[in-house]
Design an enzyme around this catalytic site. Structure first.
Site, mmCIF file in Angstrom:
data_model
loop_
_atom_site.group_PDB
_atom_site.id
_atom_site.type_symbol
_atom_site.label_atom_id
_atom_site.label_comp_id
_atom_site.label_asym_id
_atom_site.label_seq_id
_atom_site.Cartn_x
_atom_site.Cartn_y
_atom_site.Cartn_z
ATOM 1 N N HIS A 114 -9.730 0.818 4.897
ATOM 2 C CA HIS A 114 -8.482 1.121 5.297
ATOM 3 C C HIS A 114 -8.555 2.160 6.621
ATOM 4 C CE1 HIS A 114 -4.330 2.383 6.043
ATOM 5 N NE2 HIS A 114 -4.022 1.108 5.741
ATOM 6 N N GLY B 114 2.666 -1.191 4.367
ATOM 7 C CA GLY B 114 2.827 0.289 4.214
ATOM 8 C C GLY B 114 3.958 0.710 4.051
ATOM 9 N N GLY B 115 4.364 1.499 5.058
ATOM 10 C CA GLY B 115 5.815 2.061 5.043
ATOM 11 C C GLY B 115 6.851 1.421 4.337
ATOM 12 N N ASN C 273 0.651 -1.365 0.014
ATOM 13 C CA ASN C 273 -0.105 -0.172 -0.037
ATOM 14 C C ASN C 273 0.926 1.312 -0.115
ATOM 15 O OD1 ASN C 273 -1.829 1.987 0.438
ATOM 16 N ND2 ASN C 273 -2.255 1.547 2.478
ATOM 17 N N GLY D 296 1.883 2.001 10.956
ATOM 18 C CA GLY D 296 2.753 3.036 10.879
ATOM 19 C C GLY D 296 3.579 3.518 12.197
ATOM 20 N N LYS E 283 0.024 4.437 -0.355
ATOM 21 C CA LYS E 283 -0.708 5.360 0.181
ATOM 22 C C LYS E 283 -0.733 6.647 -0.888
ATOM 23 C CE LYS E 283 -0.082 3.511 4.654
ATOM 24 N NZ LYS E 283 -0.278 3.587 5.949
ATOM 25 N N GLU F 5 -5.835 -5.338 10.436
ATOM 26 C CA GLU F 5 -4.920 -4.275 10.690
ATOM 27 C C GLU F 5 -5.071 -3.462 11.668
ATOM 28 O OE1 GLU F 5 -2.768 -2.782 6.957
ATOM 29 O OE2 GLU F 5 -4.783 -1.898 6.800
ATOM 30 N N SER G 176 2.975 -2.401 10.581
ATOM 31 C CA SER G 176 4.272 -2.565 10.867
ATOM 32 C C SER G 176 5.030 -3.694 10.449
ATOM 33 C CB SER G 176 4.500 -1.999 12.133
ATOM 34 O OG SER G 176 4.071 -0.777 12.636
#
Ligand code: PEP
Length: 234
Positions: free
Chosen positions: A86, A218-219, A8, A161, A10, A155, A197
């Protein structure tokens, strides 16, 4: 077979960065990844090396809804998957479980596999309400829909994050609870992915869990080389 990996991105990468991203994935020799870029890059990111997933979608097919993008339009681009619900949609944009239900219906009607994101807040967790909150989110979002082809992403909001993560036992048990609930109350067997994470150091342990069918990242997926390294750790 490798488990699912969904990246993702974002609202993170710009035009130049997306070009490098695509090139890195296409030259990596790996396939089977699912990438969620911003809407504006969906067409550019089409590739025979990976699938695309939308980060969201609007429940009405067409009409006077300035700024929205419908599942009907996404389907016409050949998009196969969409995230729905999300945590950032729920908490920043105040989307409700009822909104998720309409989006689930619309995405299935338009032949896009929905990836329904659910998860408890830190406060829910501290009050031992994780399972109760997940059941409510699932019951409302999945009410009265044709459940042939859906994916759930667990999630925890407090893990997204933050670098914080449940223990592997907690992840496995929560996934088992979700799977049992889906089977008992709705008679479906759905893949359940974990997100929150996930990084290069923990992806191996998480994806080794029996009840984890893949991960939503994500990140740690913003750098394509890190994503490729994570894929290779599974
Ligand atoms: C996410 O936003 O879906 C997510 C899992 O983010 P992160 O990996 O950065 O926690």
């Amino acid at each position: 077979m490798k488990k699912m990996i969904i990246a993702n991105l974002k609202m993170n990468l710009n035009n130049e960065e997306m070009k490098n991203y695509k090139q890195a994935l296409e030259s990596s020799g790996i396939d089977g990844l699912i990438i969620c870029p911003s809407y504006v890059f969906l067409t550019y990111m089409k590739s025979d090396k990976f699938e695309l997933c939308s980060q969201n979608g609007y429940a009405v097919d067409k009409g006077a809804f300035t700024g929205e993008i419908s599942f009907y339009q996404l389907n016409s681009l050949g998009i196969k998957y969409s995230l729905i619900g999300h945590s950032e949609r729920r908490h920043v944009f105040k989307e409700t479980d009822e909104d998720m239900n309409m989006k689930m219906q619309s995405s299935l009607r338009n032949n896009i596999t929905p990836i329904l994101c659910v998860g408890e807040t830190k406060e829910d967790r501290e009050n031992n309400k994780t399972n109760e909150v997940l059941e409510t989110q699932l019951n409302i979002a999945l009410k009265d829909i044709n459940l042939t082809n859906i994916i759930i992403a667990y999630e925890p909001v407090w893990a997204i994050g933050t670098g914080l993560i449940p223990t592997t036992d907690e992840i496995n048990n929560t996934h088992l609870h979700i799977k049992k609930m889906l089977k008992e109350s709705l008679n479906i067997d759905s893949k359940v992915l974990y997100g929150g994470s996930v990084n290069l150091s923990n992806i191996g342990d998480i994806t080794a869990l029996d009840n984890v069918d893949g991960v939503l990242i994500g990140g740690a997926s913003n750098d394509p080389n890190n994503l490729i390294a994570m894929y290779n750790k599974m």
